[in-house]
Design an enzyme around this catalytic site. Structure first.
Site, short mmCIF file in Angstrom:
data_model
loop_
_atom_site.label_atom_id
_atom_site.label_comp_id
_atom_site.label_asym_id
_atom_site.label_seq_id
_atom_site.Cartn_x
_atom_site.Cartn_y
_atom_site.Cartn_z
N SER A 169 0.75 -1.18 0.02
CA SER A 169 0.20 -0.10 -0.15
C SER A 169 0.93 1.12 -0.10
O SER A 169 1.58 1.42 -0.89
CB SER A 169 -0.77 0.04 1.08
OG SER A 169 -1.90 1.15 0.86
N ASP A 234 -10.23 -4.43 -4.74
CA ASP A 234 -9.69 -3.31 -3.85
C ASP A 234 -10.52 -2.17 -3.56
O ASP A 234 -10.61 -1.43 -4.80
CB ASP A 234 -7.96 -2.98 -4.01
CG ASP A 234 -7.53 -2.30 -3.06
OD1 ASP A 234 -8.16 -1.40 -2.57
OD2 ASP A 234 -6.21 -2.39 -3.00
N HIS A 263 -8.53 -4.49 -0.19
CA HIS A 263 -7.05 -3.79 0.17
C HIS A 263 -6.50 -4.53 1.22
O HIS A 263 -5.26 -4.46 1.30
CB HIS A 263 -7.54 -2.29 0.45
CG HIS A 263 -6.13 -1.45 0.44
ND1 HIS A 263 -5.36 -1.39 -0.63
CD2 HIS A 263 -5.56 -0.95 1.60
CE1 HIS A 263 -4.51 -0.51 -0.39
NE2 HIS A 263 -4.50 -0.37 0.88
#
Length: 286
Positions: A169, A234, A263
């Site tokens: 991320s 996501d 995610h």
């Protein structure tokens, strides 16, 4: 990544702020620290966890975890963690974690992951996270990973070809920045973002001067084998980011698109561990 209010959207359009302002709005959510480093009279740090860190192993296994501080070129003292998972590991992963976690919360995951794929894991907390000093910012993010890289190289004597850079991320941002400047054993980009503006405004087609985290412009300079991982559902960083980053990687290997994953749950799918084992223990060795 938190949503932007109407007034913040207006600010972005009417009077574009500096990249650090976009970065702060989009990305940085440091939690309350879940650990501390306690130094003895010899300066050796012990790693103590709060209940919120949810350590999943015995006290004895905590002996495989070494914590210490290093300083960045921007003057911040940041926390580093070396997790010795295997005595036969060829590779050490330099792990840049996601947004709303710190080293305490990640420590059990590191031990479990490293043990399963036969790698040691080295990680650090960004400025303003955990017990690291300073404030989170885009510039600090790049200085933080530089300091971690230098500490891993000098303190443990690990050469670049035996280091795998892993970003998750927001952690893909410093990972891409470092990988664009140094050739390493490999790079893993887990739920990467193209840039801050492209997350906030999905129709953005170019990199504006005030954009933050422009990984999309740096990825073509990454000359190490690169594995891209992304969940197809996501809800934070759209799957299209992973696809585009993959297409721009000069030495991309077969990616892992996790069907149905969001995610924060990619690691729960069996294909995640299988693909990492294949990449680290077969593709990189051969």
């Amino acid at each position: 990544m938190n949503g932007l209010s109407f007034s913040e959207l207006c600010c972005l359009f009417c009077c574009p702020p500096c990249p650090s302002r976009i970065a702060a709005k989009l990305a940085f959510l440091p939690p309350e620290p879940t650990y501390e480093f306690v130094s003895d009279e010899n300066g050796k740090c012990s790693f103590t966890l709060t209940d919120r860190a949810e350590w999943q192993y015995s006290e004895r296994e905590k002996e495989n975890v070494e914590g210490f501080f290093t300083r960045t070129n921007r003057g911040n003292r940041i926390a580093c963690l070396f997790v010795r998972c295997s005595n036969t590991a060829r590779f050490t992963i330099l792990f840049s974690h996601g947004n709303a976690v710190d080293l305490g919360q990640m420590s059990s995951f590191y031990l479990g992951l490293g043990s399963r794929i036969n790698c040691n894991i080295f990680s650090y907390d960004y400025s303003g996270y955990g017990v690291s000093a300073g404030k989170p910012s885009e510039k600090n993010l790049y200085a933080d990973i530089d300091a971690a890289w230098q500490a891993l190289r000098t303190r443990y004597g690990i050469s670049p070809e035996n280091i795998i850079l892993y970003g998750q991320s927001i952690g893909t941002v410093p990972t891409v920045d470092l990988a664009a400047r140094y050739e390493v054993g490999a790079v893993i980009l887990h739920s990467p973002l193209m840039s801050g503006m492209r997350v906030a405004f999905p129709n953005t087609k170019r990199t504006w001067f005030f954009d933050a985290f422009p990984s999309i412009d740096k990825v073509p300079k990454v000359m190490s084998p690169t594995l891209v991982i992304h969940g197809t559902e996501d809800e934070v960083i759209d799957f299209s980011h992973g696809l585009t980053i993959f297409e721009k990687c000069p030495r991309a290997v077969e990616p892992l698109w996790v069907e149905g994953a969001g995610h924060n749950d990619v690691e729960l799918y069996n294909v995640y561990l299988e693909r990492l084992k294949q990449f680290v223990n077969v593709e990189l060795i051969n």
